[in-house]
Design an enzyme around this catalytic site. Sequence first.
Site, short mmCIF file in Angstrom:
data_model
loop_
_atom_site.label_atom_id
_atom_site.label_comp_id
_atom_site.label_asym_id
_atom_site.label_seq_id
_atom_site.Cartn_x
_atom_site.Cartn_y
_atom_site.Cartn_z
N HIS A 122 -32.80 -47.55 73.52
CA HIS A 122 -32.88 -46.11 73.77
C HIS A 122 -32.91 -45.28 72.48
O HIS A 122 -32.40 -44.17 72.43
CB HIS A 122 -31.70 -45.65 74.66
CG HIS A 122 -32.00 -44.38 75.40
ND1 HIS A 122 -31.03 -43.63 76.01
CD2 HIS A 122 -33.16 -43.73 75.62
CE1 HIS A 122 -31.56 -42.57 76.58
NE2 HIS A 122 -32.86 -42.61 76.36
N CYS B 109 -25.68 -40.40 75.07
CA CYS B 109 -25.88 -41.75 74.55
C CYS B 109 -26.71 -41.89 73.28
O CYS B 109 -26.23 -42.44 72.28
CB CYS B 109 -26.47 -42.63 75.64
SG CYS B 109 -27.99 -42.00 76.39
#
Length: 473
Positions: free
Chosen positions: A138, A71
């Site tokens: 993130h 990710c």
Amino acid sequence: MKRRTFLAAATAGLLPAAAKPSPNIVLILADDLGWSDIGCYGNRDIATPNLDRLAAQGARFTQAYAACPVCSPTRGSIMTGRYPVRTGVTDWIPGRQSDPKGPIVTPHTADQLKLEDRTIAECLKPAGYRNASVGKWHLGGDGFLPTDQGFDLNIGGNHRGSPPPSGKLGSSYFGPFDLPNLKAGPGEFITEKLSEAASSFIAQNRANPYFLYLAHYTVHIPLQAHQEDIARHRARANGRYNPIYAAMRESMDQSVGRVMEAVEKSGAADNTLLMFFSDNGGLRYEGKSPSAVTDNAPLRAGKGHLYEGGIREPLIVRYPGVAKPGTVIDAPVCSVDFLPTFAEMAGQQPGDVDGVSLLPLLRGGRLKPRPLFWHYPHYSNQGGAPGSAIREGNWKLIEFHADSRRELFNLADDPGEHRNLIRRQPKIAGQLYAKLDAWRKASGAIMPTRNPNADPAWPGFQLTGEEKPTPPE
């Protein structure tokens, strides 16, 4: 101007046309959603009517790629238009460490996206855009949050890659939780809360162009959804698919429908690009779990792997007046192409990027042929091995760093990557490797190093998803 003169000029088409406002841009990013997880990409187990409708109203890409099989690096590539090797974020943050007895020592990933890296939000701001990041970030914590990277608003984004802790529980999709500008009470569902926030932002920004980055946590583990939806799927799954994962996919589709409705209610649907993508391939196995989450067939493997199941993604773009409804685009494209696309839409220069604008494809044209690259020098939690890859035309070469093994596939004939043609096509393999190696050197890619304390009998991490080498034909 006299009325008679004005009417004559108008009839002759001599008056300047009113300037069309800059287009709005909505990017919805799913987390861990596989290439074949939705209906318009061939899935028959669950209904995704909103995503299917979005594809029918715009363009569906069949060979779109994430810049990394996990990710954070892909998210960094989306934000900057640069490959992960150039942002320094090459693994999920904070990353997985190599084993002290393994054959190689893998490099450490950067813990945040650098502030000097120019983001989509910073690119669009000079054109008058209001920028909102809603959901998973993130890409760094305090000092590196969306509002430190050009966004005017951050709703729900922090350093975490999983849904937030709920009370005394671990990571959970259900409240109570407290995120930046987003609180939830007991039992409230984060996917719905993010959809609500995104819809509210759209309604409040009718007077100015905006960029909305809606980054969902779903369908990332832990697998959680409303109990009534899970029960409905358990009653008919018959072992064909994971009922909780199916319910999560439905919640994602419902979110897309809600955002589409908000755009339409705003009155600006004809001047809004709406894009849907996923940050990496669908999760097959996490760690040593024996239970499969999803199946990316006909593609091989999944999240954490450089095989197609780990990097090929669903990409749908609706852009009225530009992308003809029902268009299917087979050209290989990548997440590094998003920033250049949005920059061209807003009349801005993309800057120093690795991607190209996708507008020519959306208009029915072509892109100049180019190779696509991947560099993932890490062991993944899903059993993926450190490696680099290149795709040019229909050919794809993967080099695995631990043993210098190379595998060559013709994706036109073998999209499942079952036939390793490295011996049959040595010339093509050599040409591709030379380009891959040159790109790594030019990009400053950090390679793993040999471990002087390696144990020859090291059994590997023994994760469920580890793939066996593909024997050459």
